[in-house]
Motif scaffolding. Sequence first.
Motif, mmCIF file in Angstrom:
data_model
loop_
_atom_site.group_PDB
_atom_site.id
_atom_site.type_symbol
_atom_site.label_atom_id
_atom_site.label_comp_id
_atom_site.label_asym_id
_atom_site.label_seq_id
_atom_site.Cartn_x
_atom_site.Cartn_y
_atom_site.Cartn_z
ATOM 1 N N CYS A 93 0.816 -1.217 0.000
ATOM 2 C CA CYS A 93 0.000 0.000 0.000
ATOM 3 C C CYS A 93 0.852 1.271 0.000
ATOM 4 O O CYS A 93 0.314 2.365 0.092
ATOM 5 C CB CYS A 93 -0.916 0.021 1.214
ATOM 6 N N VAL A 94 2.189 1.136 -0.062
ATOM 7 C CA VAL A 94 3.079 2.291 0.004
ATOM 8 C C VAL A 94 3.629 2.586 -1.387
ATOM 9 O O VAL A 94 4.081 1.683 -2.094
ATOM 10 C CB VAL A 94 4.241 2.047 1.000
ATOM 11 N N TYR A 95 3.589 3.862 -1.761
ATOM 12 C CA TYR A 95 4.117 4.322 -3.049
ATOM 13 C C TYR A 95 5.144 5.409 -2.772
ATOM 14 O O TYR A 95 4.992 6.196 -1.842
ATOM 15 C CB TYR A 95 2.982 4.840 -3.936
ATOM 16 N N TYR A 96 6.166 5.458 -3.599
ATOM 17 C CA TYR A 96 7.300 6.352 -3.367
ATOM 18 C C TYR A 96 7.440 7.353 -4.507
ATOM 19 O O TYR A 96 6.975 7.126 -5.626
ATOM 20 C CB TYR A 96 8.593 5.536 -3.247
ATOM 21 N N ASP A 97 8.142 8.463 -4.202
ATOM 22 C CA ASP A 97 8.528 9.468 -5.203
ATOM 23 C C ASP A 97 7.335 9.973 -6.015
ATOM 24 O O ASP A 97 7.289 9.847 -7.233
ATOM 25 C CB ASP A 97 9.587 8.905 -6.160
ATOM 26 N N ILE A 98 6.383 10.579 -5.342
ATOM 27 C CA ILE A 98 5.172 11.061 -5.995
ATOM 28 C C ILE A 98 5.229 12.585 -6.129
ATOM 29 O O ILE A 98 5.166 13.298 -5.136
ATOM 30 C CB ILE A 98 3.907 10.685 -5.195
ATOM 31 N N PRO A 99 5.357 13.091 -7.364
ATOM 32 C CA PRO A 99 5.270 14.540 -7.560
ATOM 33 C C PRO A 99 3.805 14.962 -7.609
ATOM 34 O O PRO A 99 2.936 14.203 -8.027
ATOM 35 C CB PRO A 99 5.949 14.755 -8.910
ATOM 36 N N ILE A 100 3.552 16.180 -7.178
ATOM 37 C CA ILE A 100 2.188 16.708 -7.181
ATOM 38 C C ILE A 100 2.290 18.207 -7.446
ATOM 39 O O ILE A 100 3.231 18.854 -7.015
ATOM 40 C CB ILE A 100 1.483 16.391 -5.843
ATOM 41 N N ASN A 101 1.351 18.746 -8.180
ATOM 42 C CA ASN A 101 1.426 20.174 -8.456
ATOM 43 C C ASN A 101 0.043 20.794 -8.546
ATOM 44 O O ASN A 101 -0.932 20.125 -8.810
ATOM 45 C CB ASN A 101 2.216 20.437 -9.737
ATOM 46 N N ASP A 102 0.026 22.093 -8.269
ATOM 47 C CA ASP A 102 -1.176 22.877 -8.514
ATOM 48 C C ASP A 102 -0.826 23.845 -9.635
ATOM 49 O O ASP A 102 0.149 23.658 -10.344
ATOM 50 C CB ASP A 102 -1.679 23.561 -7.239
ATOM 51 N N THR A 103 -1.590 24.899 -9.800
ATOM 52 C CA THR A 103 -1.356 25.788 -10.939
ATOM 53 C C THR A 103 -0.072 26.604 -10.824
ATOM 54 O O THR A 103 0.452 27.064 -11.829
ATOM 55 C CB THR A 103 -2.544 26.759 -11.100
ATOM 56 N N GLU A 104 0.457 26.763 -9.627
ATOM 57 C CA GLU A 104 1.624 27.633 -9.456
ATOM 58 C C GLU A 104 2.868 26.925 -8.946
ATOM 59 O O GLU A 104 3.972 27.375 -9.210
ATOM 60 C CB GLU A 104 1.273 28.763 -8.482
ATOM 61 N N HIS A 105 2.740 25.856 -8.179
ATOM 62 C CA HIS A 105 3.895 25.244 -7.527
ATOM 63 C C HIS A 105 3.939 23.734 -7.754
ATOM 64 O O HIS A 105 2.920 23.111 -8.039
ATOM 65 C CB HIS A 105 3.856 25.510 -6.021
ATOM 66 N N HIS A 106 5.130 23.198 -7.576
ATOM 67 C CA HIS A 106 5.353 21.759 -7.654
ATOM 68 C C HIS A 106 5.834 21.285 -6.290
ATOM 69 O O HIS A 106 6.713 21.898 -5.694
ATOM 70 C CB HIS A 106 6.396 21.424 -8.714
ATOM 71 N N TYR A 107 5.280 20.192 -5.829
ATOM 72 C CA TYR A 107 5.666 19.621 -4.547
ATOM 73 C C TYR A 107 6.030 18.159 -4.759
ATOM 74 O O TYR A 107 5.710 17.566 -5.784
ATOM 75 C CB TYR A 107 4.533 19.750 -3.526
ATOM 76 N N VAL A 120 -1.637 8.499 4.177
ATOM 77 C CA VAL A 120 -0.583 9.050 5.011
ATOM 78 C C VAL A 120 0.486 9.557 4.053
ATOM 79 O O VAL A 120 1.021 8.790 3.258
ATOM 80 C CB VAL A 120 0.013 8.007 5.985
ATOM 81 N N LEU A 121 0.780 10.851 4.118
ATOM 82 C CA LEU A 121 1.751 11.481 3.223
ATOM 83 C C LEU A 121 3.033 11.747 3.977
ATOM 84 O O LEU A 121 3.017 12.393 5.014
ATOM 85 C CB LEU A 121 1.205 12.810 2.690
ATOM 86 N N TYR A 122 4.152 11.271 3.430
ATOM 87 C CA TYR A 122 5.466 11.569 4.011
ATOM 88 C C TYR A 122 6.116 12.616 3.111
ATOM 89 O O TYR A 122 6.504 12.346 1.990
ATOM 90 C CB TYR A 122 6.315 10.315 4.109
ATOM 91 N N VAL A 123 6.181 13.851 3.625
ATOM 92 C CA VAL A 123 6.772 14.972 2.899
ATOM 93 C C VAL A 123 7.807 15.602 3.818
ATOM 94 O O VAL A 123 7.467 16.054 4.913
ATOM 95 C CB VAL A 123 5.695 16.012 2.505
ATOM 96 N N LYS A 124 9.066 15.644 3.397
ATOM 97 C CA LYS A 124 10.137 16.157 4.261
ATOM 98 C C LYS A 124 9.959 17.632 4.592
ATOM 99 O O LYS A 124 10.222 18.067 5.694
ATOM 100 C CB LYS A 124 11.502 15.964 3.592
ATOM 101 N N ASP A 125 9.493 18.397 3.627
ATOM 102 C CA ASP A 125 9.331 19.841 3.783
ATOM 103 C C ASP A 125 8.007 20.137 4.499
ATOM 104 O O ASP A 125 6.941 19.713 4.043
ATOM 105 C CB ASP A 125 9.365 20.497 2.406
ATOM 106 N N ARG A 126 8.051 20.868 5.617
ATOM 107 C CA ARG A 126 6.842 21.138 6.398
ATOM 108 C C ARG A 126 5.823 21.956 5.598
ATOM 109 O O ARG A 126 4.633 21.666 5.609
ATOM 110 C CB ARG A 126 7.200 21.868 7.693
ATOM 111 N N LYS A 127 6.280 22.989 4.884
ATOM 112 C CA LYS A 127 5.357 23.788 4.073
ATOM 113 C C LYS A 127 4.779 22.935 2.953
ATOM 114 O O LYS A 127 3.595 23.003 2.638
ATOM 115 C CB LYS A 127 6.076 24.999 3.476
ATOM 116 N N GLY A 128 5.627 22.104 2.354
ATOM 117 C CA GLY A 128 5.163 21.216 1.299
ATOM 118 C C GLY A 128 4.126 20.226 1.787
ATOM 119 O O GLY A 128 3.202 19.873 1.059
ATOM 120 N N SER A 129 4.257 19.786 3.038
ATOM 121 C CA SER A 129 3.296 18.815 3.559
ATOM 122 C C SER A 129 1.909 19.431 3.695
ATOM 123 O O SER A 129 0.906 18.801 3.348
ATOM 124 C CB SER A 129 3.773 18.232 4.887
#
Length: 182
Positions: A93-107, A120-129
Amino acid sequence: MSKTEKGSYGYAAMKRNRFLILTILFFILMAGSFIAGLLLAHSRLNLLSVLACLLSLPFAKMLIGLLVTIKFDPMSKEEYEQISNCSKEAEKCVYYDIPINDTEHHYFMQAVYINGNKLVLYVKDRKGSTECKRIISENFKNDDLNIRTVTSASEFMELISLPCDRYSVNDDIRDRLFSMGV
């Protein structure tokens, strides 16, 4: 270069390397055709210059892809091994290296655990999370999702190793999540 599936470990590095190689290749082809046109015709007004102009389009596309993927910060091999060995039942059930973006930024999400309607999302960057959680909540507003974000591998392992009566990946959620990024 081997094909790495989206959601498997190493996807971000493969994507970045692919964009880097193609960017360099298109630049060499573009510059080479322009220089060859100058040397052969002693003028910019030739078909090789037109070819160089046309090659600038795929070069620009690859350069933009490279600039987007260069910011991806995948987890280390040690973190990956720790997470994959944490719970064998949860591993599917775990997937790795998932890019995600909205109209202005990429996370970039280092790992995502999908079990039914629980994410459950593991994002190293607090703002990105917080931004990843916001983007997913907006795109899945009609679904009843329970979304948790964590910023450390240990927290992520703790949450996915909790006992669960059934491990099931919601393929629709996974596919929609994969389509939200590069």
